[in-house]
Design a protein around this motif. Structure first.
Motif, short mmCIF file in Angstrom:
data_model
loop_
_atom_site.label_atom_id
_atom_site.label_comp_id
_atom_site.label_asym_id
_atom_site.label_seq_id
_atom_site.Cartn_x
_atom_site.Cartn_y
_atom_site.Cartn_z
N CYS A 13 42.22 30.86 38.20
CA CYS A 13 42.28 31.67 36.93
C CYS A 13 41.03 32.51 36.79
O CYS A 13 41.27 33.45 36.09
N GLY A 14 40.22 32.76 37.59
CA GLY A 14 39.30 33.55 37.78
C GLY A 14 39.61 35.19 38.14
O GLY A 14 39.59 36.12 37.42
N VAL A 15 40.68 35.16 39.02
CA VAL A 15 41.26 36.30 39.52
C VAL A 15 42.05 36.80 38.73
O VAL A 15 42.43 38.21 38.38
N ILE A 16 43.05 36.00 38.11
CA ILE A 16 44.02 36.28 37.16
C ILE A 16 43.34 36.88 35.93
O ILE A 16 43.64 38.07 35.45
N ALA A 17 42.16 36.46 35.30
CA ALA A 17 41.55 36.64 34.25
C ALA A 17 40.76 38.24 34.29
O ALA A 17 41.04 39.18 33.72
N ALA A 18 40.19 38.24 35.45
CA ALA A 18 39.46 39.48 35.62
C ALA A 18 40.43 40.55 36.23
O ALA A 18 39.93 41.72 35.87
N SER A 19 41.13 40.34 37.00
CA SER A 19 42.08 41.45 37.40
C SER A 19 42.94 41.88 36.18
O SER A 19 43.23 43.27 36.23
N GLY A 20 43.36 41.15 35.22
CA GLY A 20 44.07 41.69 33.99
C GLY A 20 43.37 42.42 33.17
O GLY A 20 43.82 43.37 32.34
N THR A 21 41.98 42.27 33.27
CA THR A 21 41.01 43.05 32.26
C THR A 21 40.69 44.57 32.92
O THR A 21 40.05 45.30 32.40
N LEU A 22 41.10 44.99 34.16
CA LEU A 22 40.93 46.24 34.99
C LEU A 22 41.42 47.29 34.11
O LEU A 22 41.18 48.26 34.02
N GLY A 23 42.54 46.85 33.54
CA GLY A 23 43.21 48.08 32.72
C GLY A 23 42.43 48.67 31.53
O GLY A 23 43.13 49.69 31.19
N ILE A 24 41.36 47.90 31.17
CA ILE A 24 40.64 48.51 29.99
C ILE A 24 39.73 49.86 30.61
O ILE A 24 39.08 50.42 29.92
N LEU A 25 39.34 49.46 31.87
CA LEU A 25 38.67 50.73 32.59
C LEU A 25 39.51 51.73 33.38
O LEU A 25 39.25 52.98 33.28
N ILE A 26 40.31 51.08 34.13
CA ILE A 26 41.01 52.19 35.03
C ILE A 26 42.01 52.78 34.21
O ILE A 26 42.74 52.34 33.46
N PRO A 27 41.90 54.29 34.28
CA PRO A 27 42.91 55.15 33.34
C PRO A 27 44.24 54.86 33.78
O PRO A 27 44.58 54.70 35.00
N PRO A 28 45.45 55.11 33.00
CA PRO A 28 44.94 55.28 31.31
C PRO A 28 44.53 54.15 30.65
O PRO A 28 45.15 53.18 30.57
N SER A 29 43.57 54.47 30.00
CA SER A 29 42.76 53.23 29.14
C SER A 29 42.72 53.73 27.80
O SER A 29 42.21 54.90 27.44
N ILE A 30 43.27 52.99 26.80
CA ILE A 30 43.09 53.28 25.38
C ILE A 30 41.61 53.03 24.98
O ILE A 30 41.19 53.83 23.84
N MET A 31 40.59 52.49 25.83
CA MET A 31 39.35 52.46 25.45
C MET A 31 38.69 53.85 25.55
O MET A 31 37.70 54.40 24.88
N LEU A 32 39.09 54.58 26.61
CA LEU A 32 38.54 55.66 27.03
C LEU A 32 39.03 56.93 25.94
O LEU A 32 38.26 57.73 25.54
N VAL A 33 40.37 56.51 25.53
CA VAL A 33 40.73 57.44 24.46
C VAL A 33 40.09 57.50 23.31
O VAL A 33 39.39 58.54 22.81
#
Length: 452
Positions: A148-168
């Motif tokens: 569960c840990g690796v799935i949840a953590a790896s899935g959240t990398l998209g908020i930092l690694i571009p293209p990221s809507i957070m950075l936009v």
């Protein structure tokens, strides 16, 4: 202290009301906007001032061309999720790492990195990784906390690694180049992924019973030679990443134009894999509209809240609280990071970005860190530190959305307590990554400086 409380009573009341309102479960977008209007009347703010709120919404938000990139990136991620690329890539990576302890977990982490650079949609990534990998990992005998840990953590990398809507959104809020933020976020994002993989391999080496070896018969179901299978399954995502990020970093396209390239590329990729049909296109378009509307409504509500909050002296209150501590530049930065980390337990990253960043960014911009940076360079570094910090908000209870996504797809197989325990080492790893980027700013600033 009494004078401070009396001077900023209404501003403090707004913050307390917001925190209390969040626990009621009321939609945050309407809560932010409603509190802004309510305290405008309580604070006896002249009615003509509320026209400023409307002007800020229509002039500063609705007409902001940068925000067009958000629905395009969301659409790109959803189409890529439905193209079947991730499933084939996971099976191939499992063949590559299947003969080492923790190999499947490492495959999930690598897939999370690849999909983060292709999608940037947290919900889609966590659900996709959970549906693809969790049943296989549990069947293979993996410890539930590791799976569960690796799935949840790896899935959240998209908020930092571009293209990221957070950075936009951060680029729009801080008035810095989104392209510079994309360049600055690339190495920290890959650093977090490397920390995850190192943790998984070390844990599997120390406790091999947590991550058993895969059954050879289940790994070698594909008869295609491994190098050819890797090239086949990585080619599509790589071309899409290269088209989007390469065009931005080379200065060929703006982030908005690159988002359009990515949306078109995801359509072509789905067409090439024969997964593009009316239902897929309809579902992706509908989900894109929902996600974009949710973000836009929160932005509008946060704009109303922040305008009234500043009128009541909230910006001076924050400045007095921060500068009144007597801490040096790095001490103040650590204080702000700690505040954002705690807020991440209760608020979404969008509210924190639109409510907190405009208040603390002017203070940070004036600090001298001895790095010889311009004000724009300091803001880029600060934005990436905040982005890494906010990534923890998806994993920390009680409102960690990645945890709820994961709980929803387990169908009762895994308890919420187990899911909470599973993310603890990964939150620590994220804080380690944050500390490294704070202590070594070159991790953030080297690539933008190299390519400027």
């Amino acid at each position: 202290m009494a004078e401070f409380l009396s001077e900023y009573a209404l501003a403090l009341a707004m913050i307390v009301s917001l925190l209390v309102g969040i626990f009621t479960g009321y939609p945050v977008a309407f809560l932010l906007g409603g509190l802004g209007i309510l305290f405008a009347f309580i604070g006896d703010i002249p009615l003509p001032f509320l026209g400023t709120v409307g002007s800020r919404i229509f002039g500063g938000v609705i007409e902001n061309w940068l925000l067009i990139a958000i629905p395009l990136f969301v659409f790109m991620g959803l189409m890529l999720e439905r193209s079947g690329v991730a499933q084939r890539l996971l099976l191939t990576l499992q063949r590559l790492f299947g003969r080492i302890h923790g190999g499947l977990a490492v495959s999930v982490a690598i897939l999370g990195i690849v999909m983060a650079a292709s999608t940037g949609i947290i919900g889609a990534s966590v659900v996709m990784l959970g549906l693809l990998a969790l049943p296989v990992m549990l069947k293979q005998g993996y410890r539930e906390e590791m799976a569960c840990g690796v799935i949840a953590a790896s899935g959240t990398l998209g908020i930092l690694i571009p293209p990221s809507i957070m950075l936009v959104l951060m680029g729009s809020i801080l008035q810095v180049s989104v392209g510079a933020l994309f360049k600055a976020a690339l190495l920290p994002g890959l650093l977090l992924g490397a920390l995850y993989i190192a943790y998984l391999l070390i844990t599997a080496w120390i406790k091999p019973e947590w991550a058993p070896l895969a059954d050879p018969d289940s790994v070698d179901t594909d008869t295609t030679p491994l190098p050819i299978a890797l090239l086949r399954d990585l080619l599509g995502p790589f071309l899409l990443i290269f088209a989007v990020l390469g065009s931005i970093m080379a200065g060929i396209a703006t982030p908005t134009e690159a988002a359009a390239i990515g949306a078109l590329g995801s359509l072509l990729l789905a067409l090439a894999t024969r997964s593009l049909d009316y239902r897929t296109l309809r579902d992706a378009t509908r989900e894109t509209s929902r996600t974009s509307a949710m973000i836009l409504f929160i932005v509008i509500g946060a704009t109303c809240f922040s305008v009234v909050f500043k009128r009541l002296g909230g910006d001076y209150m924050i400045e007095d609280l921060i500068t009144g501590t007597g801490l040096g530049p790095y001490g103040l930065l650590l204080l702000i990071m700690g505040l954002i980390f705690v807020l991440g337990f209760f608020l979404e990253w969008i509210e924190i970005s639109y409510v907190v960043l405009p208040l603390v960014a002017p203070v940070v911009e004036m600090l001298d860190f001895g790095l010889g940076l311009s004000s724009q360079g300091i803001l880029v570094w600060f934005a990436i530190l905040v982005a890494i910090n906010l990534q923890t908000s998806f994993l920390t209870p009680p409102f960690g959305y990645a945890l709820f996504y994961l709980k929803g797809i387990t169908e009762g197989q895994v308890s919420i307590g187990t899911i909470y325990r599973s993310i603890l080492p990964f939150v620590v790893l994220q804080l380690v990554g944050l500390a490294l980027c704070l202590l070594f700013p070159a991790l953030v600033l080297w690539l933008p400086g190299l390519m400027s």
